[in-house]
Design a protein around this motif. Structure first.
Motif, PDB file in Angstrom:
ATOM      1  N   LYS A 122       0.826  -1.204   0.000  1.00  0.00           N
ATOM      2  CA  LYS A 122       0.000   0.000   0.000  1.00  0.00           C
ATOM      3  C   LYS A 122       0.858   1.250   0.000  1.00  0.00           C
ATOM      4  O   LYS A 122       0.593   2.209  -0.742  1.00  0.00           O
ATOM      5  CB  LYS A 122      -0.929  -0.016   1.218  1.00  0.00           C
ATOM      6  N   LEU A 123       1.914   1.258   0.816  1.00  0.00           N
ATOM      7  CA  LEU A 123       2.789   2.420   0.907  1.00  0.00           C
ATOM      8  C   LEU A 123       3.515   2.662  -0.413  1.00  0.00           C
ATOM      9  O   LEU A 123       3.628   3.800  -0.876  1.00  0.00           O
ATOM     10  CB  LEU A 123       3.799   2.215   2.040  1.00  0.00           C
ATOM     11  N   ALA A 124       4.010   1.589  -1.036  1.00  0.00           N
ATOM     12  CA  ALA A 124       4.752   1.728  -2.287  1.00  0.00           C
ATOM     13  C   ALA A 124       3.883   2.248  -3.422  1.00  0.00           C
ATOM     14  O   ALA A 124       4.374   2.910  -4.346  1.00  0.00           O
ATOM     15  CB  ALA A 124       5.362   0.381  -2.674  1.00  0.00           C
ATOM     16  N   ALA A 125       2.585   1.955  -3.366  1.00  0.00           N
ATOM     17  CA  ALA A 125       1.675   2.343  -4.446  1.00  0.00           C
ATOM     18  C   ALA A 125       0.955   3.660  -4.185  1.00  0.00           C
ATOM     19  O   ALA A 125       0.267   4.172  -5.073  1.00  0.00           O
ATOM     20  CB  ALA A 125       0.644   1.244  -4.659  1.00  0.00           C
ATOM     21  N   ASP A 126       1.105   4.210  -2.998  1.00  0.00           N
ATOM     22  CA  ASP A 126       0.329   5.389  -2.605  1.00  0.00           C
ATOM     23  C   ASP A 126       0.944   6.666  -3.178  1.00  0.00           C
ATOM     24  O   ASP A 126       2.029   7.074  -2.760  1.00  0.00           O
ATOM     25  CB  ASP A 126       0.271   5.476  -1.078  1.00  0.00           C
ATOM     26  N   PRO A 127       0.282   7.325  -4.124  1.00  0.00           N
ATOM     27  CA  PRO A 127       0.845   8.547  -4.696  1.00  0.00           C
ATOM     28  C   PRO A 127       0.928   9.688  -3.681  1.00  0.00           C
ATOM     29  O   PRO A 127       1.668  10.655  -3.894  1.00  0.00           O
ATOM     30  CB  PRO A 127      -0.121   8.890  -5.837  1.00  0.00           C
ATOM     31  N   ALA A 128       0.168   9.562  -2.590  1.00  0.00           N
ATOM     32  CA  ALA A 128       0.197  10.610  -1.567  1.00  0.00           C
ATOM     33  C   ALA A 128       1.397  10.464  -0.635  1.00  0.00           C
ATOM     34  O   ALA A 128       1.741  11.402   0.088  1.00  0.00           O
ATOM     35  CB  ALA A 128      -1.093  10.581  -0.751  1.00  0.00           C
ATOM     36  N   SER A 129       2.029   9.286  -0.626  1.00  0.00           N
ATOM     37  CA  SER A 129       3.208   9.094   0.226  1.00  0.00           C
ATOM     38  C   SER A 129       4.405   9.774  -0.429  1.00  0.00           C
ATOM     39  O   SER A 129       4.454   9.958  -1.647  1.00  0.00           O
ATOM     40  CB  SER A 129       3.485   7.605   0.438  1.00  0.00           C
ATOM     41  N   CYS A 130       5.386  10.145   0.375  1.00  0.00           N
ATOM     42  CA  CYS A 130       6.541  10.832  -0.188  1.00  0.00           C
ATOM     43  C   CYS A 130       7.425   9.843  -0.937  1.00  0.00           C
ATOM     44  O   CYS A 130       7.353   8.632  -0.740  1.00  0.00           O
ATOM     45  CB  CYS A 130       7.330  11.552   0.904  1.00  0.00           C
ATOM     46  N   ARG A 131       8.266  10.350  -1.800  1.00  0.00           N
ATOM     47  CA  ARG A 131       9.096   9.492  -2.658  1.00  0.00           C
ATOM     48  C   ARG A 131      10.029   8.600  -1.836  1.00  0.00           C
ATOM     49  O   ARG A 131      10.275   7.451  -2.208  1.00  0.00           O
ATOM     50  CB  ARG A 131       9.896  10.340  -3.634  1.00  0.00           C
ATOM     51  N   ASN A 132      10.550   9.128  -0.728  1.00  0.00           N
ATOM     52  CA  ASN A 132      11.421   8.307   0.108  1.00  0.00           C
ATOM     53  C   ASN A 132      10.672   7.098   0.654  1.00  0.00           C
ATOM     54  O   ASN A 132      11.203   5.987   0.692  1.00  0.00           O
ATOM     55  CB  ASN A 132      11.981   9.124   1.278  1.00  0.00           C
ATOM     56  N   ALA A 133       9.431   7.315   1.091  1.00  0.00           N
ATOM     57  CA  ALA A 133       8.635   6.217   1.639  1.00  0.00           C
ATOM     58  C   ALA A 133       8.353   5.167   0.571  1.00  0.00           C
ATOM     59  O   ALA A 133       8.448   3.963   0.822  1.00  0.00           O
ATOM     60  CB  ALA A 133       7.331   6.754   2.215  1.00  0.00           C
ATOM     61  N   ARG A 134       8.001   5.612  -0.638  1.00  0.00           N
ATOM     62  CA  ARG A 134       7.734   4.663  -1.720  1.00  0.00           C
ATOM     63  C   ARG A 134       8.984   3.857  -2.050  1.00  0.00           C
ATOM     64  O   ARG A 134       8.930   2.633  -2.231  1.00  0.00           O
ATOM     65  CB  ARG A 134       7.233   5.402  -2.968  1.00  0.00           C
ATOM     66  N   LYS A 135      10.095   4.544  -2.115  1.00  0.00           N
ATOM     67  CA  LYS A 135      11.365   3.877  -2.443  1.00  0.00           C
ATOM     68  C   LYS A 135      11.738   2.846  -1.386  1.00  0.00           C
ATOM     69  O   LYS A 135      12.060   1.686  -1.710  1.00  0.00           O
ATOM     70  CB  LYS A 135      12.475   4.929  -2.566  1.00  0.00           C
ATOM     71  N   MET A 136      11.707   3.237  -0.115  1.00  0.00           N
ATOM     72  CA  MET A 136      12.134   2.328   0.937  1.00  0.00           C
ATOM     73  C   MET A 136      11.160   1.176   1.107  1.00  0.00           C
ATOM     74  O   MET A 136      11.568   0.044   1.432  1.00  0.00           O
ATOM     75  CB  MET A 136      12.305   3.086   2.256  1.00  0.00           C
ATOM     76  N   ALA A 137       9.872   1.416   0.863  1.00  0.00           N
ATOM     77  CA  ALA A 137       8.905   0.318   0.910  1.00  0.00           C
ATOM     78  C   ALA A 137       9.257  -0.735  -0.136  1.00  0.00           C
ATOM     79  O   ALA A 137       9.161  -1.946   0.114  1.00  0.00           O
ATOM     80  CB  ALA A 137       7.491   0.850   0.685  1.00  0.00           C
ATOM     81  N   LEU A 138       9.678  -0.288  -1.314  1.00  0.00           N
ATOM     82  CA  LEU A 138      10.061  -1.235  -2.372  1.00  0.00           C
ATOM     83  C   LEU A 138      11.296  -2.038  -1.968  1.00  0.00           C
ATOM     84  O   LEU A 138      11.375  -3.243  -2.238  1.00  0.00           O
ATOM     85  CB  LEU A 138      10.311  -0.485  -3.681  1.00  0.00           C
TER      86      LEU A 138
END
Length: 248
Positions: A122-138
């Motif tokens: 969910k975090l990796a796919a959430d456009p509202a999350s910041c780029r760092n969060a998406r990256k680290m979730a991946l």
């Protein structure tokens, strides 16, 4: 010193250290964490209880420090109530905090895989999350070997992210899949052919070398990239991928 006086003194020390968890100075914060972990290790259950309570603090630094301390205490202390603070810390501007939080999230995921997998996807796919969060979730997803149709949907979205580091993280996930489906190869191939960033194209070429059986389109694209004289780094990555595929 009387036992009651000693107990009061110990409680005062713990309270002081708990306040220092939010200190803006890393050295003070880290010392407080280390001392609280040591006190908890000596058999004082109050510290663990207070650290768990810090997950509800209004101070972001306290939440992160509390989760980190619970992670150092380990079994019996580090649990799912740390997950929110870790997700938050994975978005931090401080790279040291991001990677430490990522390591702890992976640890938590190994003990609570269904819950953590859902949260990370969910975090990796959430456009509202910041780029760092998406990256680290991946990167967490990669290290936990999470797979399945939902993952591919998340990764396909991530390879079109505006942030190059998120796209690289998505390819890192694909390169670690143990038995990548044809859709995964299609995503990698698309990155190799059309991503505007040279580093992403190189990563895509390298990732294609890890698939079990390359499609004809993938082989053609790698052969073409291996002969590309305008980007020797891409050519090397493509040649390396072709060598690995030939050995399969």
């Amino acid at each position: 010193m009387k036992a009651s006086d000693r107990s009061a003194s110990d409680a005062a020390v713990v309270e002081k250290l708990m306040r220092e968890l939010g200190d803006a100075r890393k050295t003070v914060q880290r010392r407080a964490i280390d001392e609280l972990v040591a006190i908890a290790g000596s058999g004082n259950p109050v510290v663990t209880e207070k650290l768990r309570g810090s997950m509800a603090s209004a101070d972001r630094r306290v939440r992160w420090a509390g989760a980190y301390a619970l992670g150092q205490i380990g079994a019996g202390a580090f649990a799912m109530d740390c997950a929110d603070a870790l997700c938050e810390a994975m978005s931090d501007d401080d790279g040291d905090i991001r990677w430490a939080a990522t390591d702890l999230m992976v640890r938590l995921g190994r003990e609570n895989l269904p819950e953590i997998s859902a949260r990370l996807l969910k975090l990796a796919a959430d456009p509202a999350s910041c780029r760092n969060a998406r990256k680290m979730a991946l990167y967490c997803i990669r290290d936990l070997d999470i797979a399945g149709p939902e993952l591919l949907a998340v990764v396909e979205r991530a390879v079109h992210d505006s942030d190059v580091h998120v796209r690289l993280a998505a390819l890192a996930v694909l390169s670690r899949l143990r038995d990548p489906p044809e859709a995964a190869a299609r995503i990698m191939l698309g990155c190799l052919k059309s991503d505007p960033d040279a580093g992403v194209r190189r990563a895509a070429a390298s990732a294609l070398g890890n698939i079990q059986s390359a499609t004809a389109d993938a082989m053609t694209a790698l052969i073409s990239a291996a002969a590309d004289r305008s980007d020797e780094s891409l050519a090397r990555a493509a040649r390396g991928a072709l060598n690995r595929l030939e050995k399969r």
